[in-house]
Structure formats: C-alpha cells, structure tokens
Design a protein around this motif. Sequence first.
Motif, mmCIF file in Angstrom:
data_model
loop_
_atom_site.group_PDB
_atom_site.id
_atom_site.type_symbol
_atom_site.label_atom_id
_atom_site.label_comp_id
_atom_site.label_asym_id
_atom_site.label_seq_id
_atom_site.Cartn_x
_atom_site.Cartn_y
_atom_site.Cartn_z
ATOM 1 N N TYR A 195 0.751 19.744 -0.163
ATOM 2 C CA TYR A 195 1.601 18.386 0.065
ATOM 3 C C TYR A 195 0.527 17.228 -0.532
ATOM 4 O O TYR A 195 0.805 16.656 -1.283
ATOM 5 C CB TYR A 195 2.072 18.019 1.474
ATOM 6 N N ILE A 196 -0.603 17.392 0.083
ATOM 7 C CA ILE A 196 -1.733 16.269 -0.176
ATOM 8 C C ILE A 196 -1.875 16.489 -1.838
ATOM 9 O O ILE A 196 -1.973 15.394 -2.464
ATOM 10 C CB ILE A 196 -2.923 16.710 0.576
ATOM 11 N N GLU A 197 -2.146 17.651 -2.375
ATOM 12 C CA GLU A 197 -2.585 17.722 -3.728
ATOM 13 C C GLU A 197 -1.377 17.398 -4.527
ATOM 14 O O GLU A 197 -1.395 17.462 -5.984
ATOM 15 C CB GLU A 197 -2.943 19.399 -3.995
ATOM 16 N N GLN A 198 -0.199 17.296 -4.134
ATOM 17 C CA GLN A 198 0.930 16.794 -4.886
ATOM 18 C C GLN A 198 1.032 15.365 -5.306
ATOM 19 O O GLN A 198 1.638 14.629 -6.235
ATOM 20 C CB GLN A 198 2.221 16.987 -4.458
ATOM 21 N N HIS A 199 0.099 14.421 -4.577
ATOM 22 C CA HIS A 199 -0.248 13.147 -4.672
ATOM 23 C C HIS A 199 -1.500 12.617 -5.404
ATOM 24 O O HIS A 199 -2.568 13.411 -5.524
ATOM 25 C CB HIS A 199 -0.218 12.292 -3.285
ATOM 26 N N GLN A 200 -1.772 11.326 -5.650
ATOM 27 C CA GLN A 200 -2.956 10.931 -6.399
ATOM 28 C C GLN A 200 -3.222 9.602 -5.707
ATOM 29 O O GLN A 200 -2.734 8.743 -5.677
ATOM 30 C CB GLN A 200 -2.788 10.968 -7.686
ATOM 31 N N ALA A 201 -4.406 9.470 -5.156
ATOM 32 C CA ALA A 201 -4.818 8.360 -4.450
ATOM 33 C C ALA A 201 -6.229 7.572 -5.092
ATOM 34 O O ALA A 201 -6.893 8.070 -5.694
ATOM 35 C CB ALA A 201 -5.234 8.594 -3.046
ATOM 36 N N MET A 260 0.733 -1.314 -0.080
ATOM 37 C CA MET A 260 -0.130 0.047 0.036
ATOM 38 C C MET A 260 0.833 1.365 -0.049
ATOM 39 O O MET A 260 1.833 1.169 0.378
ATOM 40 C CB MET A 260 -0.828 -0.031 1.245
ATOM 41 N N ASP A 261 0.350 2.435 -0.383
ATOM 42 C CA ASP A 261 0.705 3.704 -0.252
ATOM 43 C C ASP A 261 -0.117 4.480 0.531
ATOM 44 O O ASP A 261 -1.398 4.598 0.097
ATOM 45 C CB ASP A 261 1.129 4.419 -1.493
ATOM 46 N N ILE A 262 0.012 4.870 1.547
ATOM 47 C CA ILE A 262 -0.735 5.340 2.482
ATOM 48 C C ILE A 262 -0.292 6.925 3.009
ATOM 49 O O ILE A 262 1.009 7.015 3.756
ATOM 50 C CB ILE A 262 -1.204 4.673 3.815
ATOM 51 N N LEU A 263 -1.280 7.877 2.824
ATOM 52 C CA LEU A 263 -0.844 9.296 3.268
ATOM 53 C C LEU A 263 -1.715 9.784 4.257
ATOM 54 O O LEU A 263 -2.847 9.533 4.098
ATOM 55 C CB LEU A 263 -0.916 10.490 1.944
#
Length: 274
Positions: free
Chosen positions: A179-185, A134-137
């Motif tokens: 920071y959150i918006e730099q990722h895609q979940a 998993m990748d978890i943020l």
Amino acid sequence: MLYYICINKGLGILEGQMVKDELRALVIEILESKSHVTINELAQKTYTSESTIRRALKEMESAGDLVRTRGGASLVREDSLEKGMHYRYGSHILEKRRIAIAAEKLIEDGQRIMIDSSSTALIFAEQIRRHKYMDILTNGLRTAVELSEIMDHTTNLYCACGHIHTEASGVYGGSTTAYIEQHQADLAFISGRGLDSRIGISDSRDEEADIKKAMMKASDCVVVLIDSSKFEKTNFFASLGFDQIDVLVTDKKLPQDIAEKLEQFDVHLIVADS
C-alpha cells in the motif's frame, strides 16, 4: 480523564491538568530511576491518589509498559522487544519533543508526507496541526487518530492497511508495504530503535524495518528523527543505511564515528535547540 498534578521540578512548580499520557510518562520516569516502586511512593511523587495510580498501572500493564507486583510495579526488561507504545511515548519525551519541533520546520503547506508508527513520529505528528492542504499517510494507529483530531478539513489522511500489531500500535505486513509503495511523498518522517556507524538505522523487528524501507522508496526525501538514547545501539534488522537518509534530526551532538558517516554520505544534520 484528566488528572491534577503539582510537581517540584527543581526549576519551579509545574501546576495544572495532566492527561493520561503525561501521567504515564511521569510514572515511567520514576520507574526508570528504580527497579521497583510502590503504589504509595508513586502516589506521593505524582501528587495523585493511590486509586488513580492503581488504575494507571493496570492500563500500563495491559499496554506492555510495566509489570505490576504486590503493592507496586516494575518496568519491563530493557531488552524486551515488545515495550508498549505508552512506554515508548513517555521515554525521553522532552528530547523527542525538541526533535519534533525542529522537524516541523521542514514542512510546507500542500506537501505529501509519510509518517511511521514510532513514538517519536507520533510526537512529531502532534506538532504539524497548523499546516493545510496536506496528504498524510501513516502506518501508526495512534498517529492516525491524533492527526484526525488535529488537522483541518483541507488535509487528506490515509492509514495503511495490514496486520495490526497492538503493542506497537501500528499496521505491518506485506499488504502494508504494498500500500505504501502505491503512493509517492515529498517527505518521509521515520525513526528507529538504534543508530550506529556500521549499518545506520536498525530495528528489533523485520516488519518495522520493511515499513521504513517502503517509505524510503516512496519518498523524495527521508527525514530520520532519532533521540540521543539510540546512539551506538544496534538491533538485529537493518532499516536504512546512511546512503538512504537525506536529513537526520536529533537532540545532541553525534558521536564522532556517526558524524563522519553523515558527512561521508552528505546527510544534512539538524540538532534541535535545547
């Protein structure tokens, strides 16, 4: 530190070891039934010593859960915006666990997920230990620590940066949302302080609402985890509208007006098993 406890629940006797969070949850449950409780009464009802209760009350006061008084304690006011994480974790904990168990079934190994700093999301995080790759943020400090202890080495964990809000046990601010918006979940698991038919999910602080909006934008599917105590409650800041929610997981049948909104916006509803 572990506490031993024996509680008569009406349906039988629950015996064994109780960790601090569970003792806090029980103390909160007792305090919610009365405006003020003495140390002696808490010790008797939890089958622990008065010295243990005093230590627990001191820690809970520091966390913002309650106010110590001469010989006892009272909960913080119901309208307080700064109830501590320990209080929120313990409040309606059985309902939150049912929601967490139901929500865990939405996850598959190898997915990328985001989890907010809410107490419901923390309890959800405790349920996903079996998943791998998993990748978890998260922006939750306790959630990050919990995941670091239970997930295996195949999972990558990320904690958002920003301003630490100690009472909420979370990280907030402009740098956090950036920071959150730099990722895609694939999935975002989000809770809130209120759910009503007019605006959807709402929160008492603008920073909380901003985090949820950022996670919504950065995720393919938004899953809202919310217990029935939040039904028909409205807070000052709108977090998510019904058109921004894909799945809603709760513990009881929704009020008719909210159920109609979910149907109108094609939100998938999951009611956890009792």
